[in-house]
Design an enzyme around this catalytic site. Structure first.
Site, PDB file in Angstrom:
ATOM      1  N   TYR A 262      -9.606   5.181 -12.434  1.00  0.00           N
ATOM      2  CA  TYR A 262      -9.459   5.875 -11.149  1.00  0.00           C
ATOM      3  C   TYR A 262      -9.301   7.383 -11.303  1.00  0.00           C
ATOM      4  O   TYR A 262      -9.129   8.085 -10.309  1.00  0.00           O
ATOM      5  CB  TYR A 262      -8.188   5.400 -10.420  1.00  0.00           C
TER       6      TYR A 262
ATOM      7  N   ARG B 172      -5.676   2.996 -15.797  1.00  0.00           N
ATOM      8  CA  ARG B 172      -5.728   3.777 -14.556  1.00  0.00           C
ATOM      9  C   ARG B 172      -6.331   5.186 -14.727  1.00  0.00           C
ATOM     10  O   ARG B 172      -7.163   5.582 -13.903  1.00  0.00           O
ATOM     11  CB  ARG B 172      -4.342   3.847 -13.898  1.00  0.00           C
TER      12      ARG B 172
ATOM     13  N   GLY C  48       0.761  -1.241   0.000  1.00  0.00           N
ATOM     14  CA  GLY C  48       0.000   0.000   0.000  1.00  0.00           C
ATOM     15  C   GLY C  48       0.790   1.289   0.000  1.00  0.00           C
ATOM     16  O   GLY C  48       0.213   2.367  -0.178  1.00  0.00           O
TER      17      GLY C  48
ATOM     18  N   GLU D 183       3.823  -6.787   1.646  1.00  0.00           N
ATOM     19  CA  GLU D 183       3.316  -7.154   0.319  1.00  0.00           C
ATOM     20  C   GLU D 183       3.333  -5.943  -0.615  1.00  0.00           C
ATOM     21  O   GLU D 183       2.300  -5.582  -1.188  1.00  0.00           O
ATOM     22  CB  GLU D 183       1.883  -7.684   0.446  1.00  0.00           C
TER      23      GLU D 183
ATOM     24  N   GLY E 243       3.655  -3.641  -3.836  1.00  0.00           N
ATOM     25  CA  GLY E 243       3.555  -3.807  -5.290  1.00  0.00           C
ATOM     26  C   GLY E 243       4.009  -2.523  -5.952  1.00  0.00           C
ATOM     27  O   GLY E 243       5.119  -2.409  -6.461  1.00  0.00           O
TER      28      GLY E 243
ATOM     29  N   TYR F 217       0.101  -1.927 -12.082  1.00  0.00           N
ATOM     30  CA  TYR F 217      -1.299  -1.862 -12.498  1.00  0.00           C
ATOM     31  C   TYR F 217      -1.413  -1.279 -13.910  1.00  0.00           C
ATOM     32  O   TYR F 217      -2.376  -0.587 -14.230  1.00  0.00           O
ATOM     33  CB  TYR F 217      -2.132  -1.084 -11.458  1.00  0.00           C
TER      34      TYR F 217
ATOM     35  N   CYS G  87     -13.140   3.184 -28.703  1.00  0.00           N
ATOM     36  CA  CYS G  87     -14.419   3.846 -28.920  1.00  0.00           C
ATOM     37  C   CYS G  87     -15.157   4.055 -27.604  1.00  0.00           C
ATOM     38  O   CYS G  87     -16.177   3.403 -27.334  1.00  0.00           O
ATOM     39  CB  CYS G  87     -15.254   3.049 -29.913  1.00  0.00           C
ATOM     40  N   GLU G  88     -14.607   4.906 -26.774  1.00  0.00           N
ATOM     41  CA  GLU G  88     -15.195   5.300 -25.494  1.00  0.00           C
ATOM     42  C   GLU G  88     -14.698   6.719 -25.221  1.00  0.00           C
ATOM     43  O   GLU G  88     -13.498   6.982 -25.380  1.00  0.00           O
ATOM     44  CB  GLU G  88     -14.658   4.435 -24.327  1.00  0.00           C
TER      45      GLU G  88
END
Ligand SMILES: *Cc1c(COP(=O)(O)O)cnc(C)c1O
Length: 424
Positions: A316, A312, A239, A273, A275, A371, A342-343
């Site tokens: 987010y 991302r 985190g 942990e 990342g 990510y 196409c968005e």
């Protein structure tokens, strides 16, 4: 600190000019730096040198087996959240006794797989899961080593989608129920209680939530000791945040100092942990400008990388720095950097002041190592990009660009639906 920098106005990854790499490998393409990965791992590792500890890299942040193998060679283990990630970790040569397994929805097949590989421990997220794991271990004649993932109800002050340790989140067992759950675990056969686990969220930029969590878990561990339940491993999850833009996350050394100060004689082996903090700034997404376009109210840069390659920003609202591979003195303009998908939500940056760029030139989307590829998809039937690992003046393609054939692997047209339209 990372190894992406300009030399004579050309952006390099270590000893490799990114323009040359783009020409050789094509775009879009993910590029990772070995030296940055080593540095980030070592800084984190050395920060905890004074206490027994283990760094279990979060596979979901970057799952490429070359990256896992590299981190394993530095002494790291992994945190997995699926059977697929277990498969990857084993393929990458990570030994079972350096694997911890988190996740709220472990299936029977996944549990059996992890039991048969004798992983270090399951981070258990509910009492139902505890019972299922005990039953499978009994059936297979094995013992499951476990920690309970405790939800400490601490606000990590991050994006709600990546906040995981608050009462309303689906993760873990709430701390008030933890004692009972440990009591239940002790009563089950084929279960060995090994630890206490938590993971409160991602991209944390403050130390206080980590420290508050540790304090709550320490009280729990002391309570368990009084019940003659010995906790050998304290897994504090991942985190720790990184700099994407103007954030000021604690340095891993400050994070470590704060945690070590609050251990107060606790003698568990610590597990972490991480990342993002290991791999986030060790990777970039290299892309080519396809077109530029001016409308009545906006300027667009249209790149060959889209939200399927890096989700991302769309998902987010995340900020990623964007830099031209060739740095020249030019005027700037405010632009949206968008992909071919196409968005309307397909963008890499919005209302960003960037140098005037031309079609055909290369851009890098920075801080894309975590990510990035791992959250990518084939949406709009776009083959996923290659991944390249740079070491000094060498580079290695650690994942090939997908082909058209990769896109339809496993698909078939049933005869029933095929009224004579011949397939090529
Ligand atoms: C995602 C995750 C991590 C890694 O989080 P980072 O913010 O990338 O360090 C660690 N542990 C668990 C259980 C996770 O789900």
């Amino acid at each position: 600190m990372n190894h992406f920098s300009y030399e004579q106005d050309e952006l390099y990854c270590e000893g490799i000019p990114l323009r040359k790499l783009a020409e050789a490998v094509g775009t879009p393409c993910y590029v990772y730096s070995c030296a940055t990965l080593r540095q980030h791992f070592n800084v984190f590792d050395h920060a905890f040198a004074d206490v027994p500890h283990m760094i279990c890299f979060s596979v979901k942040s970057n799952s490429n087996i070359a990256i896992l193998n590299l981190l394993g060679s530095f002494g790291g283990g992994v945190d997995i959240v699926s059977g697929g990630e277990l498969f990857r970790a084993l393929k990458a040569g990570i030994p079972g006794d350096r694997i911890v397994y988190s996740g709220v929805g472990k299936t029977l097949d996944e549990i059996d797989y992890a039991l048969s590989e004798d992983i270090l421990m399951f981070n258990i997220e509910s009492t139902q899961e505890l019972e299922v794991i005990a039953a499978r271990a009994k059936f297979l004649g094995r013992t499951a080593r476990i920690a309970l993932r405790v939800n400490p109800d601490v606000d990590p002050k991050t994006h709600p989608y990546i906040s995981t340790g608050m009462k309303e989140n689906k993760f873990g067992i709430d701390i008030e129920s933890a004692i009972n759950a440990y009591e239940q675990a002790r009563g089950l056969g084929h279960i060995q209680i090994l630890g206490v686990d938590c993971h409160i969220g991602s991209q944390l930029t403050e130390i206080a939530p980590f420290v508050d969590t540790l304090q709550r878990l320490r009280v729990l561990i002391e309570h368990l000791e009084k019940m003659q339940i010995t906790i050998r491993f304290l897994d504090l999850g991942g985190g720790l945040g990184i700099v994407y833009d103007q954030e000021e996350p604690p340095h891993p050394r400050e994070y470590a100092q704060a945690i070590l100060q609050k251990l107060n004689g606790l003698s568990c082996t610590l597990i972490f942990e991480p990342g993002r903090v290991i791999v986030g700034n060790a990777g970039v997404l290299l892309t080519k400008v396809l077109y530029t376009k001016r409308t009545a109210i906006k300027n667009f840069i249209i790149t060959d990388a889209g939200m399927n390659d890096l989700i991302r920003p769309s998902f987010y609202g995340s900020y990623h720095q964007i830099q031209p591979v060739e740095r020249t003195n030019r005027e700037t303009q405010v632009v949206d950097v968008v992909g071919p998908i196409c968005e309307s939500g397909d963008f890499l940056a919005r209302d960003r002041e960037l140098p005037l760029v031309k079609a055909g030139e290369y851009l890098t989307v920075m801080s894309a190592g975590a990510y990035g590829f791992s959250m990518g998809s084939n949406y709009n039937s776009r083959p996923r990009p290659p991944e390249v690992l740079v070491r000094g003046d060498q580079y290695f393609i650690i994942r090939q660009r997908e082909t058209w054939d990769d896109l339809i692997r496993g698909e078939s047209v049933p005869d029933l639906l095929n009224p004579g339209l011949s397939l090529s």
